[in-house]
Write a protein that holds these residues in place. Structure first.
Motif, PDB file in Angstrom:
ATOM      1  N   GLU A 275      82.299  68.589  88.139  1.00  0.00           N
ATOM      2  CA  GLU A 275      82.174  67.040  88.196  1.00  0.00           C
ATOM      3  C   GLU A 275      83.501  66.275  88.250  1.00  0.00           C
ATOM      4  OE1 GLU A 275      79.922  63.731  88.811  1.00  0.00           O
ATOM      5  OE2 GLU A 275      79.482  65.780  88.700  1.00  0.00           O
ATOM      6  N   CYS A 276      84.664  66.999  87.821  1.00  0.00           N
ATOM      7  CA  CYS A 276      86.122  66.484  87.899  1.00  0.00           C
ATOM      8  C   CYS A 276      86.610  66.759  89.412  1.00  0.00           C
ATOM      9  CB  CYS A 276      86.860  66.908  86.764  1.00  0.00           C
ATOM     10  SG  CYS A 276      88.678  66.485  86.751  1.00  0.00           S
ATOM     11  N   LEU A 277      86.333  67.932  89.801  1.00  0.00           N
ATOM     12  CA  LEU A 277      86.991  68.293  91.022  1.00  0.00           C
ATOM     13  C   LEU A 277      86.327  67.769  92.307  1.00  0.00           C
ATOM     14  CD1 LEU A 277      87.702  71.948  90.408  1.00  0.00           C
ATOM     15  CD2 LEU A 277      89.279  70.145  90.302  1.00  0.00           C
ATOM     16  N   LYS A 278      85.264  67.211  92.043  1.00  0.00           N
ATOM     17  CA  LYS A 278      84.583  66.254  92.986  1.00  0.00           C
ATOM     18  C   LYS A 278      85.574  65.189  93.831  1.00  0.00           C
ATOM     19  CE  LYS A 278      79.711  67.153  91.867  1.00  0.00           C
ATOM     20  NZ  LYS A 278      78.397  66.615  91.699  1.00  0.00           N
ATOM     21  N   GLU A 279      86.383  64.720  92.816  1.00  0.00           N
ATOM     22  CA  GLU A 279      87.354  63.866  93.349  1.00  0.00           C
ATOM     23  C   GLU A 279      88.820  64.410  93.417  1.00  0.00           C
ATOM     24  OE1 GLU A 279      89.098  59.368  92.661  1.00  0.00           O
ATOM     25  OE2 GLU A 279      87.525  60.142  91.228  1.00  0.00           O
ATOM     26  N   ARG A 280      89.383  64.772  94.444  1.00  0.00           N
ATOM     27  CA  ARG A 280      90.661  65.408  94.569  1.00  0.00           C
ATOM     28  C   ARG A 280      91.788  64.515  94.204  1.00  0.00           C
ATOM     29  NH1 ARG A 280      89.917  71.015  94.198  1.00  0.00           N
ATOM     30  NH2 ARG A 280      88.370  71.517  95.374  1.00  0.00           N
ATOM     31  N   LYS A 281      92.862  64.972  93.359  1.00  0.00           N
ATOM     32  CA  LYS A 281      93.759  64.015  92.967  1.00  0.00           C
ATOM     33  C   LYS A 281      95.163  64.552  93.467  1.00  0.00           C
ATOM     34  CE  LYS A 281      91.404  60.721  90.863  1.00  0.00           C
ATOM     35  NZ  LYS A 281      91.716  60.619  89.355  1.00  0.00           N
ATOM     36  N   TRP A 282      95.104  65.427  94.468  1.00  0.00           N
ATOM     37  CA  TRP A 282      96.205  66.218  94.798  1.00  0.00           C
ATOM     38  C   TRP A 282      97.339  65.143  95.533  1.00  0.00           C
ATOM     39  CZ3 TRP A 282      97.793  65.142  99.920  1.00  0.00           C
ATOM     40  CH2 TRP A 282      96.803  64.864 100.737  1.00  0.00           C
ATOM     41  N   TRP A 283      96.824  64.129  96.090  1.00  0.00           N
ATOM     42  CA  TRP A 283      97.829  63.241  96.637  1.00  0.00           C
ATOM     43  C   TRP A 283      98.673  62.355  95.708  1.00  0.00           C
ATOM     44  CZ3 TRP A 283      97.104  58.221  95.038  1.00  0.00           C
ATOM     45  CH2 TRP A 283      95.557  57.775  94.610  1.00  0.00           C
ATOM     46  N   CYS A 284      98.053  62.267  94.249  1.00  0.00           N
ATOM     47  CA  CYS A 284      98.912  61.615  93.313  1.00  0.00           C
ATOM     48  C   CYS A 284     100.105  62.320  93.008  1.00  0.00           C
ATOM     49  CB  CYS A 284      98.028  61.395  92.023  1.00  0.00           C
ATOM     50  SG  CYS A 284      96.742  60.545  92.230  1.00  0.00           S
ATOM     51  N   PHE A 285     100.101  63.676  92.906  1.00  0.00           N
ATOM     52  CA  PHE A 285     101.232  64.609  92.739  1.00  0.00           C
ATOM     53  C   PHE A 285     102.142  64.594  93.650  1.00  0.00           C
ATOM     54  CE2 PHE A 285      97.577  66.336  90.416  1.00  0.00           C
ATOM     55  CZ  PHE A 285      97.848  66.562  89.104  1.00  0.00           C
ATOM     56  N   LEU A 286     101.656  64.387  95.023  1.00  0.00           N
ATOM     57  CA  LEU A 286     102.588  64.563  96.227  1.00  0.00           C
ATOM     58  C   LEU A 286     103.142  63.118  96.441  1.00  0.00           C
ATOM     59  CD1 LEU A 286     103.611  66.265  98.402  1.00  0.00           C
ATOM     60  CD2 LEU A 286     101.634  65.347  99.982  1.00  0.00           C
TER      61      LEU A 286
ATOM     62  N   HIS B 228      99.374  80.303 100.540  1.00  0.00           N
ATOM     63  CA  HIS B 228      98.586  80.086  99.750  1.00  0.00           C
ATOM     64  C   HIS B 228      98.011  78.734  99.304  1.00  0.00           C
ATOM     65  CE1 HIS B 228      97.616  79.203  95.049  1.00  0.00           C
ATOM     66  NE2 HIS B 228      96.937  80.506  95.321  1.00  0.00           N
ATOM     67  N   LEU B 229      98.855  77.567  99.529  1.00  0.00           N
ATOM     68  CA  LEU B 229      98.484  76.239  99.309  1.00  0.00           C
ATOM     69  C   LEU B 229      97.491  75.789 100.345  1.00  0.00           C
ATOM     70  CD1 LEU B 229      98.832  73.667  97.848  1.00  0.00           C
ATOM     71  CD2 LEU B 229     100.738  73.194  99.261  1.00  0.00           C
ATOM     72  N   LEU B 230      97.830  76.121 101.541  1.00  0.00           N
ATOM     73  CA  LEU B 230      97.038  75.761 102.755  1.00  0.00           C
ATOM     74  C   LEU B 230      95.812  76.395 102.931  1.00  0.00           C
ATOM     75  CD1 LEU B 230      99.858  75.676 105.547  1.00  0.00           C
ATOM     76  CD2 LEU B 230      98.961  73.840 104.231  1.00  0.00           C
ATOM     77  N   GLU B 231      95.796  77.690 102.471  1.00  0.00           N
ATOM     78  CA  GLU B 231      94.302  78.488 102.665  1.00  0.00           C
ATOM     79  C   GLU B 231      93.632  77.888 101.495  1.00  0.00           C
ATOM     80  OE1 GLU B 231      93.166  80.359 105.286  1.00  0.00           O
ATOM     81  OE2 GLU B 231      94.887  79.373 106.209  1.00  0.00           O
ATOM     82  N   ASN B 232      93.922  77.786 100.451  1.00  0.00           N
ATOM     83  CA  ASN B 232      93.061  77.394  99.258  1.00  0.00           C
ATOM     84  C   ASN B 232      92.763  75.917  99.349  1.00  0.00           C
ATOM     85  OD1 ASN B 232      92.833  79.851  97.254  1.00  0.00           O
ATOM     86  ND2 ASN B 232      94.800  80.081  98.150  1.00  0.00           N
ATOM     87  N   SER B 233      93.421  75.332  99.958  1.00  0.00           N
ATOM     88  CA  SER B 233      93.102  73.783 100.069  1.00  0.00           C
ATOM     89  C   SER B 233      91.957  73.372 101.156  1.00  0.00           C
ATOM     90  CB  SER B 233      94.313  72.966 100.335  1.00  0.00           C
ATOM     91  OG  SER B 233      95.330  73.162  99.113  1.00  0.00           O
ATOM     92  N   GLY B 234      92.394  73.992 102.424  1.00  0.00           N
ATOM     93  CA  GLY B 234      91.651  73.654 103.621  1.00  0.00           C
ATOM     94  C   GLY B 234      92.186  72.697 104.460  1.00  0.00           C
ATOM     95  N   ASP B 235      91.522  72.301 105.482  1.00  0.00           N
ATOM     96  CA  ASP B 235      92.188  71.414 106.521  1.00  0.00           C
ATOM     97  C   ASP B 235      91.887  69.812 106.259  1.00  0.00           C
ATOM     98  OD1 ASP B 235      93.573  73.001 108.416  1.00  0.00           O
ATOM     99  OD2 ASP B 235      91.680  73.507 109.318  1.00  0.00           O
ATOM    100  N   PRO B 236      92.849  69.058 105.900  1.00  0.00           N
ATOM    101  CA  PRO B 236      92.538  67.665 105.989  1.00  0.00           C
ATOM    102  C   PRO B 236      91.821  67.260 107.059  1.00  0.00           C
ATOM    103  CG  PRO B 236      94.720  67.883 106.630  1.00  0.00           C
ATOM    104  CD  PRO B 236      94.212  69.239 106.263  1.00  0.00           C
ATOM    105  N   PRO B 237      90.826  65.984 106.886  1.00  0.00           N
ATOM    106  CA  PRO B 237      91.017  65.227 105.655  1.00  0.00           C
ATOM    107  C   PRO B 237      89.786  65.663 104.849  1.00  0.00           C
ATOM    108  CG  PRO B 237      89.663  64.045 107.355  1.00  0.00           C
ATOM    109  CD  PRO B 237      90.256  65.214 107.889  1.00  0.00           C
ATOM    110  N   TYR B 238      88.757  66.648 105.070  1.00  0.00           N
ATOM    111  CA  TYR B 238      87.785  67.001 104.315  1.00  0.00           C
ATOM    112  C   TYR B 238      87.929  68.233 103.436  1.00  0.00           C
ATOM    113  CZ  TYR B 238      85.708  63.410 107.112  1.00  0.00           C
ATOM    114  OH  TYR B 238      85.419  62.147 108.144  1.00  0.00           O
ATOM    115  N   PHE B 239      88.899  68.861 103.839  1.00  0.00           N
ATOM    116  CA  PHE B 239      89.146  70.136 103.180  1.00  0.00           C
ATOM    117  C   PHE B 239      87.817  71.058 102.779  1.00  0.00           C
ATOM    118  CE2 PHE B 239      92.255  66.805 101.725  1.00  0.00           C
ATOM    119  CZ  PHE B 239      93.184  67.352 102.171  1.00  0.00           C
TER     120      PHE B 239
END
Length: 311
Positions: free
Chosen positions: A26-37, A264-275
């Motif tokens: 449920e937590c990972l339904k909303e990604r927050k990677w952009w906050c870190f970046l 590793h980061l790109l393949e495990n994340s997927g293509d933006p914007p929907y990943f």
């Protein structure tokens, strides 16, 4: 009743197969990677803005001082210099000014500390290298698990706690290097400064968000390029040939490990914007994939599926 029980067991089975609890899913339904970046980008921009602001302020003050000095005649300035010289010969400090400028002394101290020319400086440089390798090992451990973003609370994440302790040390070392830099603006644009921008702030963000993003921590691998310097401090490398060979090997390995982190980061994340087109690849599979690719063998057992990864 039996149907509801079956649905519940199916849901739990799905969660167990993915290795995530229902709360984590449920937590990972909303990604927050952009906050870190964004924290890293904001830190970089604020640093550049602060340096430019201080430089503009210093330039303005120097102009005012220069205009005030021009009001004095050459004879008056010469008389004041002679009086100040007499006071110094008598062991007195003219105008009650301190013997040395604090910032100049701090800059000299920081410069000696990071140069590795003194015993304390060599210890510090070696300690920075050891902690960089340790931080890289922590990244290897986190990157070996599935997913680049997890919702494990910071208080329960041992590796993140250790990494935060390392990053506090790196932050202190960053400020020491900043003080020693002759040109603060160009220091902000150095390679190792960017390594700190994109690895230190996300550690503090993870405390606030109670989640972690593996992010750009692989940039710590670039610290391996300092191996030849460490070996010279320890008197292991003495000839120019051995130094150049060590530099070549360290650059190759650091770029290899950094590129594996990018894949590793790109393949495990997927293509933006929907990943949506991500695939699960461990870090060591990415290292193997790059080794096969660079050697032009190309077995084809591992391939990039994202557009960014193939690019």
């Amino acid at each position: 009743m039996s149907k509801m029980k079956g649905d519940t067991m199916a849901t739990l089975g799905t969660s167990a197969s993915s290795g995530l609890t229902l709360e984590e899913e449920e937590c990972l339904k909303e990604r927050k990677w952009w906050c870190f970046l964004l924290s890293s980008i904001f830190t970089f921009l604020m640093g550049i803005f602060s340096v430019l602001l201080v430089r503009a302020f210093a330039s303005l003050c120097c102009r005012k001082v220069g205009a005030a000095v021009n009001e004095y005649t050459q004879a008056e300035l010469k008389r004041q210099q002679e009086e100040a010289k007499k006071l110094r010969l008598q062991g007195q400090n003219p105008d009650g000014a301190p013997d040395g400028d604090f910032m100049s002394e701090a800059k000299d101290w920081a410069g000696e500390l990071i140069s590795g020319q003194t015993g304390t400086g060599r210890i510090l440089v070696c300690l920075v290298f050891i902690l960089s390798i340790s931080s890289l090992v922590i990244y290897f451990i986190d990157a070996s698990s599935d997913g680049v973003e997890t919702c494990i609370p910071w208080a329960k994440n041992t590796t993140q706690q250790i990494d935060l302790a390392f990053n506090i040390f790196f932050m202190v070392y960053f400020f020491i290097r900043f003080i020693a830099a002759s040109d603060k603006f160009w220091f902000m644009l150095e390679l190792y400064s960017f390594v700190d921008y994109f690895t230190i702030p996300p550690s503090f963000v993870s405390i606030y968000l109670d989640r972690t993003w593996i992010g750009l921590r692989f940039l710590r691998a670039l610290r391996l390029m300092t191996v030849p310097d460490i070996l010279q401090y320890l008197n292991i490398l003495k000839t120019s040939t051995s130094i150049r060979l060590a530099q070549l090997i360290s650059i190759f390995i650091s770029v290899w490990l950094t590129a594996a982190g990018i894949i590793h980061l790109l393949e495990n994340s997927g293509d933006p914007p929907y990943f949506l087109n991500s695939q699960s690849l461990s870090y060591w599979n990415c290292v193997y994939f790059l080794m096969v690719t660079m050697s032009t063998v190309g077995y084809g057992d591992i391939a990039c599926v994202t557009a960014l990864g193939r690019g």
